[in-house]
Scaffold this motif. Structure first.
Motif, PDB file in Angstrom:
ATOM      1  N   HIS A  84       0.819  -1.207   0.000  1.00  0.00           N
ATOM      2  CA  HIS A  84       0.000   0.000   0.000  1.00  0.00           C
ATOM      3  C   HIS A  84       0.857   1.263   0.000  1.00  0.00           C
ATOM      4  N   VAL A  85       1.988   1.243   0.677  1.00  0.00           N
ATOM      5  CA  VAL A  85       2.839   2.428   0.734  1.00  0.00           C
ATOM      6  C   VAL A  85       3.388   2.773  -0.648  1.00  0.00           C
ATOM      7  N   PHE A  86       3.791   1.755  -1.416  1.00  0.00           N
ATOM      8  CA  PHE A  86       4.472   2.004  -2.684  1.00  0.00           C
ATOM      9  C   PHE A  86       3.549   1.983  -3.906  1.00  0.00           C
ATOM     10  N   THR A  87       2.301   1.567  -3.742  1.00  0.00           N
ATOM     11  CA  THR A  87       1.422   1.464  -4.918  1.00  0.00           C
ATOM     12  C   THR A  87       0.224   2.396  -4.870  1.00  0.00           C
ATOM     13  N   THR A  88      -0.053   3.018  -3.744  1.00  0.00           N
ATOM     14  CA  THR A  88      -1.207   3.913  -3.661  1.00  0.00           C
ATOM     15  C   THR A  88      -0.880   5.250  -4.328  1.00  0.00           C
ATOM     16  N   PRO A  89      -1.670   5.680  -5.286  1.00  0.00           N
ATOM     17  CA  PRO A  89      -1.385   6.967  -5.964  1.00  0.00           C
ATOM     18  C   PRO A  89      -1.650   8.149  -5.050  1.00  0.00           C
ATOM     19  N   LEU A  93       5.654  12.009  -1.341  1.00  0.00           N
ATOM     20  CA  LEU A  93       6.478  12.583  -0.282  1.00  0.00           C
ATOM     21  C   LEU A  93       7.953  12.305  -0.522  1.00  0.00           C
ATOM     22  N   TRP A  94       8.225  11.200  -1.198  1.00  0.00           N
ATOM     23  CA  TRP A  94       9.606  10.819  -1.545  1.00  0.00           C
ATOM     24  C   TRP A  94       9.545   9.993  -2.816  1.00  0.00           C
ATOM     25  N   GLN A  95      10.482  10.234  -3.711  1.00  0.00           N
ATOM     26  CA  GLN A  95      10.470   9.511  -4.984  1.00  0.00           C
ATOM     27  C   GLN A  95      11.887   9.281  -5.461  1.00  0.00           C
ATOM     28  N   TYR A  96      12.099   8.065  -5.964  1.00  0.00           N
ATOM     29  CA  TYR A  96      13.380   7.704  -6.563  1.00  0.00           C
ATOM     30  C   TYR A  96      13.069   6.874  -7.806  1.00  0.00           C
ATOM     31  N   GLY A  97      13.165   7.502  -8.973  1.00  0.00           N
ATOM     32  CA  GLY A  97      12.790   6.820 -10.196  1.00  0.00           C
ATOM     33  C   GLY A  97      11.292   6.570 -10.221  1.00  0.00           C
ATOM     34  N   PHE A  98      10.932   5.328 -10.478  1.00  0.00           N
ATOM     35  CA  PHE A  98       9.509   4.980 -10.497  1.00  0.00           C
ATOM     36  C   PHE A  98       8.983   4.606  -9.110  1.00  0.00           C
ATOM     37  N   ILE A  99       9.866   4.542  -8.135  1.00  0.00           N
ATOM     38  CA  ILE A  99       9.457   4.215  -6.769  1.00  0.00           C
ATOM     39  C   ILE A  99       9.109   5.505  -6.033  1.00  0.00           C
ATOM     40  N   LYS A 100       7.928   5.550  -5.452  1.00  0.00           N
ATOM     41  CA  LYS A 100       7.524   6.742  -4.722  1.00  0.00           C
ATOM     42  C   LYS A 100       6.671   6.363  -3.517  1.00  0.00           C
ATOM     43  N   ILE A 101       6.745   7.216  -2.515  1.00  0.00           N
ATOM     44  CA  ILE A 101       5.954   7.056  -1.300  1.00  0.00           C
ATOM     45  C   ILE A 101       5.037   8.258  -1.187  1.00  0.00           C
ATOM     46  N   THR A 102       3.756   7.988  -1.053  1.00  0.00           N
ATOM     47  CA  THR A 102       2.762   9.058  -0.961  1.00  0.00           C
ATOM     48  C   THR A 102       2.142   9.098   0.425  1.00  0.00           C
ATOM     49  N   GLY A 103       1.600  10.247   0.777  1.00  0.00           N
ATOM     50  CA  GLY A 103       0.912  10.362   2.056  1.00  0.00           C
ATOM     51  C   GLY A 103      -0.303   9.456   2.121  1.00  0.00           C
ATOM     52  N   ALA A 104      -1.023   9.370   1.006  1.00  0.00           N
ATOM     53  CA  ALA A 104      -2.184   8.478   0.962  1.00  0.00           C
ATOM     54  C   ALA A 104      -1.757   7.028   1.106  1.00  0.00           C
TER      55      ALA A 104
END
Length: 266
Positions: A84-89, A93-104
């Motif tokens: 859920h941390v890495f796949t929820t649009p 908050l943090w992004q490295y390439g295609f990997i990103k962490i969102t607040g949602a």
């Protein structure tokens, strides 16, 4: 240690939950599983947590049992959180390439992980406070109406209970084999993934042999005691509902109703 895992174990006691009818505890657990999915806000999750802590308090079990019930499934819990941390649009908050962490993603991951933890902890309370024999009788009585459709109620209940009963036994056997093989020079913690897989062979082979031997001994013991299934069997203790069972069921239904109202009406 594997011996600290309490999955499937029964803790004898004389608490309120121990004295409840096993059929009511099974039904109550199923209702609770449904009600957890009604929780959709921080307040509702706090309410569910309070209900679980209260249930453990009524069972007179140490709260450490909650942690021990979660311990065997920590990898699944972390995986659920990561998915859920890495796949929820959402806004990253943090992004490295295609990997990103969102607040949602963090919000969704925390609540989904808590939901999974609640289900595991409360379901474990069923086996903690219900003996294998009582659990077998309860499952069989609940499955009895399906006998007219050819469902082997007694056999299914017996298989499920035996499977849960032997989880602690197999864990103890695994811990014993690990210690024995480690003393003989086996290494289960170092090396790459392929080497670790190869090192598991000295563990899995004796474990499977031991499991098949226990199954054969159990079958022999049941035949020696003239076990022939559920037909014509009598029971020393008859199951019967009491006012405590009704009160416990009302409490579970009340919590379910409150969670449903908090989700759709408020």
């Amino acid at each position: 240690m594997l011996t600290d895992i309490t999955l499937g174990q029964y803790f004898p006691g004389n608490s309120v939950l121990h004295s409840l009818d096993p059929r009511m505890k099974i039904i109550g657990t199923l209702i609770f599983i449904v009600s957890v999915f009604f929780a959709a806000s921080p307040l509702s999750y706090v309410l569910v947590a309070a209900f679980i802590i209260l249930s453990y308090g009524l069972s007179k079990l140490p709260l450490s049992c909650m942690y021990k019930s979660l311990r065997p499934l920590w990898a699944i819990i972390l995986f659920t959180m990561a998915v859920h941390v890495f796949t929820t649009p959402g806004e990253p908050l943090w992004q490295y390439g295609f990997i990103k962490i969102t607040g949602a993603g963090i919000y969704q991951g925390v609540f989904m992980t808590l939901r999974l933890a609640y289900l595991i902890v409360f379901s474990a309370l069923l086996t903690y406070t219900t003996s294998p024999i009582a659990l077998t009788d309860g499952i069989e009585r609940l499955l009895n109406p399906f006998k007219r459709f050819g469902v082997p109620a007694h056999e299914l209940a017996m298989m499920m209970t035996i499977a849960m009963r032997f989880i602690p036994t197999l864990l103890e056997e695994t811990d014993r084999i690990i210690k024995a093989q480690t003393a003989r020079g086996a290494n289960f913690v170092s090396g790459n993934l392929w080497q670790r897989g190869k090192n598991m062979v000295p563990l899995l082979v004796p474990l499977f042999i031991s499991a098949f031997r226990r199954a054969d001994e159990l079958a022999t013991a049941m035949e020696a005691r003239c076990y022939r299934g559920g037909e014509g069997r009598t029971r020393l203790h008859k199951l019967k509902y009491t006012w405590r069972d009704g009160a416990a069921l009302v409490c579970v239904l009340l919590m379910t109703t409150v969670l449903a109202v908090m989700r759709w009406a408020l």
